[in-house]
Design an enzyme around this catalytic site. Sequence first.
Site, mmCIF file in Angstrom:
data_model
loop_
_atom_site.group_PDB
_atom_site.id
_atom_site.type_symbol
_atom_site.label_atom_id
_atom_site.label_comp_id
_atom_site.label_asym_id
_atom_site.label_seq_id
_atom_site.Cartn_x
_atom_site.Cartn_y
_atom_site.Cartn_z
ATOM 1 N N ASN A 11 54.128 32.600 45.352
ATOM 2 C CA ASN A 11 53.478 33.195 44.190
ATOM 3 C C ASN A 11 54.548 33.922 43.359
ATOM 4 O OD1 ASN A 11 52.280 35.304 42.583
ATOM 5 N ND2 ASN A 11 50.354 34.924 43.637
ATOM 6 N N ASP A 13 54.076 35.615 40.446
ATOM 7 C CA ASP A 13 53.519 36.601 39.504
ATOM 8 C C ASP A 13 54.471 37.754 39.220
ATOM 9 O OD1 ASP A 13 51.214 35.138 39.613
ATOM 10 O OD2 ASP A 13 50.044 36.629 40.729
ATOM 11 N N HIS A 14 55.106 38.243 40.293
ATOM 12 C CA HIS A 14 55.844 39.499 40.104
ATOM 13 C C HIS A 14 57.240 39.312 39.516
ATOM 14 C CE1 HIS A 14 52.399 41.571 41.297
ATOM 15 N NE2 HIS A 14 52.332 40.927 42.446
ATOM 16 N N ARG A 22 60.119 44.759 30.242
ATOM 17 C CA ARG A 22 61.011 44.964 29.101
ATOM 18 C C ARG A 22 60.613 44.145 27.873
ATOM 19 N NH1 ARG A 22 65.981 47.721 29.803
ATOM 20 N NH2 ARG A 22 65.374 49.465 31.118
ATOM 21 N N HIS A 47 48.886 33.575 39.100
ATOM 22 C CA HIS A 47 47.573 34.139 38.778
ATOM 23 C C HIS A 47 47.565 34.560 37.317
ATOM 24 C CE1 HIS A 47 44.355 37.427 39.947
ATOM 25 N NE2 HIS A 47 43.932 36.621 38.992
ATOM 26 N N ARG A 49 45.818 36.453 34.913
ATOM 27 C CA ARG A 49 44.752 37.461 34.879
ATOM 28 C C ARG A 49 44.223 37.602 33.465
ATOM 29 N NH1 ARG A 49 45.078 40.926 39.754
ATOM 30 N NH2 ARG A 49 43.418 42.097 38.780
ATOM 31 N N ARG A 53 48.690 40.644 32.603
ATOM 32 C CA ARG A 53 49.666 41.690 32.932
ATOM 33 C C ARG A 53 50.966 41.096 33.492
ATOM 34 N NH1 ARG A 53 46.781 44.432 38.160
ATOM 35 N NH2 ARG A 53 45.072 44.631 36.678
ATOM 36 N N HIS A 54 50.885 39.919 34.097
ATOM 37 C CA HIS A 54 52.160 39.295 34.541
ATOM 38 C C HIS A 54 52.273 37.876 33.975
ATOM 39 C CE1 HIS A 54 49.401 38.294 37.807
ATOM 40 N NE2 HIS A 54 49.525 39.457 38.407
ATOM 41 N N GLU A 74 45.664 30.458 40.195
ATOM 42 C CA GLU A 74 44.758 31.494 40.697
ATOM 43 C C GLU A 74 44.028 32.088 39.508
ATOM 44 O OE1 GLU A 74 47.048 33.875 43.643
ATOM 45 O OE2 GLU A 74 45.523 35.338 43.038
ATOM 46 N N THR A 104 45.977 45.014 42.580
ATOM 47 C CA THR A 104 46.072 43.630 43.016
ATOM 48 C C THR A 104 44.678 43.220 43.498
ATOM 49 O OG1 THR A 104 47.212 42.084 44.504
ATOM 50 C CG2 THR A 104 46.797 44.297 45.360
ATOM 51 N N THR A 105 44.514 41.932 43.837
ATOM 52 C CA THR A 105 43.191 41.454 44.247
ATOM 53 C C THR A 105 42.726 42.203 45.492
ATOM 54 O OG1 THR A 105 44.003 39.327 43.478
ATOM 55 C CG2 THR A 105 41.889 39.341 44.622
ATOM 56 N N GLU A 155 40.772 30.193 51.106
ATOM 57 C CA GLU A 155 41.978 30.967 51.403
ATOM 58 C C GLU A 155 41.521 32.270 52.025
ATOM 59 O OE1 GLU A 155 45.229 30.960 48.656
ATOM 60 O OE2 GLU A 155 45.812 32.988 49.228
ATOM 61 N N HIS A 198 47.886 37.115 51.165
ATOM 62 C CA HIS A 198 47.788 38.481 50.640
ATOM 63 C C HIS A 198 48.442 39.473 51.595
ATOM 64 C CE1 HIS A 198 46.616 41.916 48.282
ATOM 65 N NE2 HIS A 198 46.280 41.075 47.343
ATOM 66 N N GLY A 199 49.479 40.124 51.063
ATOM 67 C CA GLY A 199 50.143 41.199 51.799
ATOM 68 C C GLY A 199 51.047 40.748 52.932
ATOM 69 N N GLY A 220 53.612 36.218 47.821
ATOM 70 C CA GLY A 220 54.260 36.598 46.572
ATOM 71 C C GLY A 220 55.049 37.878 46.651
HETATM 72 N N1 PXP Z 1 46.563 34.687 47.629
HETATM 73 C C1 PXP Z 1 45.751 35.219 46.691
HETATM 74 C C2 PXP Z 1 44.435 34.556 46.457
HETATM 75 C C3 PXP Z 1 46.141 36.344 45.945
HETATM 76 O O1 PXP Z 1 45.302 36.888 45.039
HETATM 77 C C4 PXP Z 1 47.418 36.877 46.148
HETATM 78 C C5 PXP Z 1 47.878 38.031 45.313
HETATM 79 O O2 PXP Z 1 48.025 37.627 43.989
HETATM 80 C C6 PXP Z 1 48.246 36.272 47.106
HETATM 81 C C7 PXP Z 1 47.779 35.196 47.851
HETATM 82 C C8 PXP Z 1 49.630 36.759 47.360
HETATM 83 O O3 PXP Z 1 49.597 38.069 47.816
HETATM 84 P P1 PXP Z 1 50.944 38.878 47.934
HETATM 85 O O4 PXP Z 1 51.513 38.971 46.551
HETATM 86 O O5 PXP Z 1 50.519 40.172 48.493
HETATM 87 O O6 PXP Z 1 51.845 38.086 48.859
#
Ligand code: PXP
Length: 252
Positions: A11, A13-14, A22, A47, A49, A53-54, A74, A104-105, A155, A198-199, A220
């Site tokens: 992922n 996103d970040h 910036r 993702h 959103r 935001r990202h 996503e 976050t989600t 998921e 996630h996490g 991510g």
């Molecule tokens: N899966 C889903 C459905 C998510 O919403 C996220 C967070 O955007 C992730 C995976 C990845 O989570 P993390 O960024 O904490 O690894």
Amino acid sequence: MKAPPIRLGVNIDHVATVRNARGGPYPDPIRAAHLAVLAGADGITAHLREDRRHIRDLDMERLKRQLFVPLNFEMAATSEMIGLALALRPHAACLVPEKREERTTEGGLDIIGGHDHLRPAIRELAGSGIRVSLFVEPDIAVMEAARALEAAVVELHTGTYCEAVAEGDPDREAHELARLRNAAAHGARLGLEIHAGHGLNFDTARTVSAIAEIAELNIGHFLIGEAIFLGLDEAVKAMRATMDEGRARAFR
Ligand code: PXP
């Protein structure tokens, strides 16, 4: 018995979060996606959103045009996002709950209460050839509900398990891991493809990879953070190796 393979979806996103801090074009999340693929990512997740935001619309378009690996879009099940997904035609759409004020989600999608709303969204996306995944809590009743909604994939939300590990509470950790194991086994029996995310960090990804029914992890924040120290290439390679190690361990 040979261990079934487990895919890594990265992922990005970040990378976009840092870029947007910036307002300029750097760092480019699409460059990160290419690098992650070269380092062993099996797919890329982003993702889009509601508040952008990202990841932004143009990022999704560039990812779709340039990637040769599956793109997992996503998104919230809103009419705006469904329209964008139908135009973009990613490999997969992962439906997630979304609140503007969340960092976050938080938690999985309420697919039991939200059945009537989700049913047409899933039909429309699947009808145009997009593989639909539902981001859900690891519970037996939720697996049944996902099956009733005719989703191809679930998921499993690993956030609560990861929190339990971080807190160092062994009872809670065992309880949350058992929830993931039971939901994965039940979902797979129902014919659902099982993903998780996630996490996750190296330790939790290693443990979760040992659940044989899980076909894919989406990771991510931790990976992009590790990239600061190791470089993205090394971070993805290290995660790939950790997941393979976890999976192989369960099949010794
Ligand atoms: N899966 C889903 C459905 C998510 O919403 C996220 C967070 O955007 C992730 C995976 C990845 O989570 P993390 O960024 O904490 O690894």
